[in-house]
Design a protein around this motif. Structure first.
Motif, PDB file in Angstrom:
ATOM      1  N   LEU A 277       0.829  -1.207   0.000  1.00 56.74           N
ATOM      2  CA  LEU A 277       0.000   0.000   0.000  1.00 56.74           C
ATOM      3  C   LEU A 277       0.860   1.252   0.000  1.00 56.74           C
ATOM      4  CD1 LEU A 277      -2.878  -0.868   2.483  1.00 56.74           C
ATOM      5  CD2 LEU A 277      -3.085  -0.397   0.060  1.00 56.74           C
ATOM      6  N   SER A 278       1.950   1.230   0.768  1.00 60.33           N
ATOM      7  CA  SER A 278       2.794   2.427   0.768  1.00 60.33           C
ATOM      8  C   SER A 278       3.433   2.618  -0.602  1.00 60.33           C
ATOM      9  CB  SER A 278       3.864   2.405   1.867  1.00 60.33           C
ATOM     10  OG  SER A 278       3.899   1.206   2.549  1.00 60.33           O
ATOM     11  N   LEU A 279       3.761   1.491  -1.261  1.00 56.86           N
ATOM     12  CA  LEU A 279       4.264   1.606  -2.635  1.00 56.86           C
ATOM     13  C   LEU A 279       3.212   2.252  -3.537  1.00 56.86           C
ATOM     14  CD1 LEU A 279       6.158  -1.719  -3.322  1.00 56.86           C
ATOM     15  CD2 LEU A 279       7.009   0.581  -3.714  1.00 56.86           C
ATOM     16  N   GLY A 280       1.954   1.814  -3.352  1.00 58.44           N
ATOM     17  CA  GLY A 280       0.872   2.379  -4.143  1.00 58.44           C
ATOM     18  C   GLY A 280       0.740   3.884  -3.924  1.00 58.44           C
ATOM     19  N   ILE A 281       0.862   4.302  -2.674  1.00 55.31           N
ATOM     20  CA  ILE A 281       0.761   5.728  -2.366  1.00 55.31           C
ATOM     21  C   ILE A 281       1.921   6.482  -3.010  1.00 55.31           C
ATOM     22  CG2 ILE A 281       0.838   7.446  -0.513  1.00 55.31           C
ATOM     23  CD1 ILE A 281      -0.519   5.305   1.264  1.00 55.31           C
ATOM     24  N   LEU A 282       3.114   5.881  -2.902  1.00 56.42           N
ATOM     25  CA  LEU A 282       4.288   6.521  -3.499  1.00 56.42           C
ATOM     26  C   LEU A 282       4.082   6.697  -5.006  1.00 56.42           C
ATOM     27  CD1 LEU A 282       7.149   7.579  -3.026  1.00 56.42           C
ATOM     28  CD2 LEU A 282       8.004   5.311  -3.526  1.00 56.42           C
ATOM     29  N   ILE A 283       3.605   5.639  -5.650  1.00 56.71           N
ATOM     30  CA  ILE A 283       3.360   5.718  -7.100  1.00 56.71           C
ATOM     31  C   ILE A 283       2.358   6.823  -7.400  1.00 56.71           C
ATOM     32  CG2 ILE A 283       2.308   4.513  -9.056  1.00 56.71           C
ATOM     33  CD1 ILE A 283       3.538   1.943  -7.924  1.00 56.71           C
ATOM     34  N   SER A 284       1.310   6.906  -6.585  1.00 58.80           N
ATOM     35  CA  SER A 284       0.264   7.893  -6.870  1.00 58.80           C
ATOM     36  C   SER A 284       0.766   9.324  -6.679  1.00 58.80           C
ATOM     37  CB  SER A 284      -0.953   7.646  -5.985  1.00 58.80           C
ATOM     38  OG  SER A 284      -0.638   7.963  -4.658  1.00 58.80           O
ATOM     39  N   THR A 285       1.813   9.512  -5.871  1.00 58.23           N
ATOM     40  CA  THR A 285       2.337  10.870  -5.727  1.00 58.23           C
ATOM     41  C   THR A 285       3.190  11.257  -6.935  1.00 58.23           C
ATOM     42  OG1 THR A 285       4.304  10.139  -4.550  1.00 58.23           O
ATOM     43  CG2 THR A 285       2.433  10.791  -3.209  1.00 58.23           C
ATOM     44  N   VAL A 286       3.691  10.237  -7.642  1.00 57.92           N
ATOM     45  CA  VAL A 286       4.547  10.505  -8.794  1.00 57.92           C
ATOM     46  C   VAL A 286       3.727  10.572 -10.087  1.00 57.92           C
ATOM     47  CG1 VAL A 286       6.587   9.744 -10.040  1.00 57.92           C
ATOM     48  CG2 VAL A 286       6.372   9.237  -7.627  1.00 57.92           C
ATOM     49  N   ALA A 287       2.739   9.671 -10.200  1.00 60.55           N
ATOM     50  CA  ALA A 287       2.010   9.547 -11.461  1.00 60.55           C
ATOM     51  C   ALA A 287       0.945  10.630 -11.599  1.00 60.55           C
ATOM     52  CB  ALA A 287       1.354   8.174 -11.530  1.00 60.55           C
ATOM     53  N   PRO A 288       0.919  11.302 -12.749  1.00 63.14           N
ATOM     54  CA  PRO A 288      -0.082  12.352 -12.948  1.00 63.14           C
ATOM     55  C   PRO A 288      -1.465  11.803 -13.286  1.00 63.14           C
ATOM     56  CG  PRO A 288       1.350  12.226 -14.849  1.00 63.14           C
ATOM     57  CD  PRO A 288       1.869  11.241 -13.862  1.00 63.14           C
ATOM     58  N   ASN A 289      -1.546  10.615 -13.857  1.00 68.67           N
ATOM     59  CA  ASN A 289      -2.868  10.077 -14.179  1.00 68.67           C
ATOM     60  C   ASN A 289      -2.927   8.563 -14.017  1.00 68.67           C
ATOM     61  OD1 ASN A 289      -1.853   8.889 -16.615  1.00 68.67           O
ATOM     62  ND2 ASN A 289      -1.893  10.953 -17.499  1.00 68.67           N
TER      63      ASN A 289
END
Lengths: 378, 247
Positions: A277-289
């Motif tokens: 989940l923390s990986l998912g959050i990290l990805i979502s902070t980087v990915a614009p869409n």
């Protein structure tokens, strides 16, 4: 200090938020299929592949001695129902070519003067060459052959004073390591939990960004931490349910034992889900869409999790560089933990190292994503 | 007579590295007025608006929203404002009623209040029969009106509207502005950015930003008189022509 009313108010807000997230999940059929359909179908698929019985596997024989003993062994094999003699080879040059055609799964090579050597020394050699391009089949074929030959030895021993010995030396083609039948349950757990936790949560967070609702949420009195927790808690629950489904099915359908402590196993699952989940959050902070979030999760997480964690390809047979690379894959350590706890029944004392590695990774990722999230708010 | 100020901005500066997005902005917004915040793309109006909403921190300057300090009391500011972004921001996979209740919920409305609000809001919009429809199935005009109604569901003192009428037909825009007038008449201060100069004329006062500075701030009538313009479009073009930072 918050007074009581403020606290219960904040709690109500949060519960409303989590409820909303469940609406999103339940109303999107694609999401439902991914979180419930995939674990079950994958497990059945993998389970089916592994439990395939060998029937009429085609073999070839390169018999350099052609005596009564080798003939009896070949007869034993072909009369077992498991094997079918397809070809008699005259040299060992053709082995590769035969395997490439793909029909023949195994070649038996008897050394010259087989029976004579047994009578004289009590031992002789058979070489088993197996097409391990499909490791599961190769493993089965190999196991069955050895069993039949061993049985033959035992039967022959009864009438002999000097116990005779036949050494089988095995060489697996294309894949040297074909270990551990139960590898797929831990591997699949890691993969599914990555999928549900990292992929789905990163998509759901970036979706809010894309739709513009994230901005509205950030303007609202909800704190950023509440927003993030509210987004990921439903996925934590679902990933946990998936883990239980996989363990239960592995146990009930495929007889995968659980020798170790169930509490320990579930706690380790929880730790891994938290990390994903923390990986998912990290990805979502980087990915614009959403598309990029999906791309990063698929290429950056799912593929390495499948390929480098020892789930499908054994780590021991990878090039050194990839072996090092596999060390940064959380799934690798999780696989080791689950395998050890389920199959060997060991306690935390034996998997503390892997557990600490996972804890360390989680801490690092959480720190990174908190930092990233703050920068984005700026 | 001194009117009550709900937004006070003095020497607001916001820098991104070397780029100065807001260059010593100073303006006040009074209670109950419709304040138009205009500027070409890249003039810095979105940056300023995000700072006032607490989405971003200023580099320097004194700012108060509803009497609360932007640096230290952003939590209190957030409870007292509403916000509608240029991207239409409701959840399409939830029904009209669920959206109302959700946003009411995150602003801390009590359960009983939420249900009352939901009824009233749907009646005001003339869409009680759409209560259980998924928002995704509504026409854009309805969505926009609903989004505005939801942005003020908690009766904020100020509502910030970031280009609320982008991509909507003139009739719906007109209807939307009726909603804005109605909210203003209830004492809600409206802070609105727009690209449509006819809409600028609906505002009580208008500020026009060029290159991160406020170039003009007055009533539309005074602005047109000052620049000897027939309409706001001419005023805007006259000022915006000086711009260097154009996207």
């Amino acid at each position: 200090m918050l007074n009581k009313e403020d606290k219960s108010n904040a709690m109500n807000r949060f519960i409303g938020f989590v409820k909303k997230e469940f609406f999103h999940i339940i109303r999107d059929p694609r999401t439902l299929i991914i979180i419930l359909g995939i674990p079950i179908s994958q497990l059945l698929l993998f389970g089916f592949v592994i439990s395939t019985e060998i029937k009429d596997a085609k073999i070839a024989v390169y018999d350099q001695s052609k005596d009564y003993m080798t003939t009896r062994i070949v007869n034993k094999l072909t009369s077992s129902g498991y094997f079918q003699l397809q070809e008699n080879l005259e040299s060992d040059h053709g082995v590769e070519a035969i395997f490439r055609k793909g029909e023949i799964k195994e070649v038996l090579v008897f050394e010259p003067d087989f029976a004579a050597k047994i009578e004289r020394n009590g031992s002789a050699n058979i070489q088993l060459l197996t097409d391990a391009s499909d490791p599961n089949v190769a493993r089965m074929v190999n196991m069955y052959t050895q069993n039949i030959i061993n049985k033959f030895i035992q039967q022959e021993r009864l009438g002999q004073e000097v116990p005779m010995q036949i050494d089988t030396s095995v060489k697996m083609y294309y894949n040297e390591e074909t270990k551990s039948v139960f590898m797929f349950v831990p591997g699949l757990m890691a993969m599914i939990m990555m999928l549900v936790s990292a992929l789905m949560s990163s998509i759901s967070i970036t979706k809010e960004k894309e739709m513009g609702t994230m901005e509205v949420l950030l303007v609202s009195p909800l704190k950023p931490i509440q927003i993030i927790l509210g987004k990921v808690i439903p996925y934590l629950l679902i990933a946990f349910i998936d883990a239980i489904i996989i363990i239960l099915m592995g146990n009930l359908v495929f007889q995968m034992p659980i020798y170790g402590s169930l509490t320990l196993l579930m706690s380790e699952c929880f730790l891994f889900i938290f990390l994903a989940l923390s990986l998912g959050i990290l990805i979502s902070t980087v990915a614009p869409n959403q598309l990029i979030a999906m791309f990063i999760s698929m290429i950056g997480l799912m593929l390495p999790t499948m390929l480098l964690s020892g789930f499908i390809f054994p780590i021991e047979s990878m090039p050194k560089v990839l072996q090092w690379f596999s060390c940064i894959m959380p799934a690798r350590w999780f696989n080791e933990i689950v395998k050890n706890v389920m199959l060997k029944g060991v306690g935390l004392l034996f998997v503390w190292k892997q557990t600490i590695i996972l804890l360390g990774m989680s801490a690092l990722i959480v720190a990174l994503s908190v930092k990233k999230f703050k920068i984005r708010l700026e | 007579m001194e009117r009550e100020k709900v937004i006070e901005v003095k020497d607001l500066v916001k820098k991104f590295g070397d780029f100065v997005a807001n260059d010593h902005l100073t303006f006040d917004v009074y209670k109950g007025e419709i304040f138009g915040f205009l500027g070409a793309n890249g003039a810095g109006k979105t940056t300023a608006m995000r700072i006032l909403c607490g989405l971003s921190m200023p580099t320097e300057g004194k700012l108060k929203v509803n009497g609360f300090d932007v640096y230290r009391q952003s939590e209190k500011i957030k409870k007292s404002i509403g916000y509608m972004s240029q991207k239409f921001s409701l959840y399409e996979d939830m029904t009209v009623a669920e959206n109302i209740r959700f946003y009411g919920g995150i602003y801390g409305l009590k359960r009983s209040d939420r249900i009352k609000k939901q009824q009233q809001l749907l009646n005001d919009l003339g869409m009680p029969e759409m209560k259980d429809k998924l928002v995704g199935s509504l026409p854009l005009g309805w969505k926009q009106k609903l989004a505005f109604a939801i942005a003020i569901v908690h009766d904020p003192q100020i509502v910030f509207l970031d280009e609320p009428t982008g991509g909507v037909d003139p009739i719906t825009r007109r209807q939307f502005w009726n909603l804005i007038y109605e909210a203003a008449s209830r004492g809600i201060t409206i802070f609105v950015t727009t690209h449509y100069m006819d809409e600028a004329e609906y505002c009580d006062r208008v500020s026009i930003m060029v290159d991160g500075r406020v170039e003009a701030l007055d009533t539309p009538a005074n602005l047109m008189a000052n620049y000897q313009a027939a309409n706001m479009n001419e005023v805007f073009l006259h000022l915006a022509r000086k711009a260097k930072n154009v996207e």
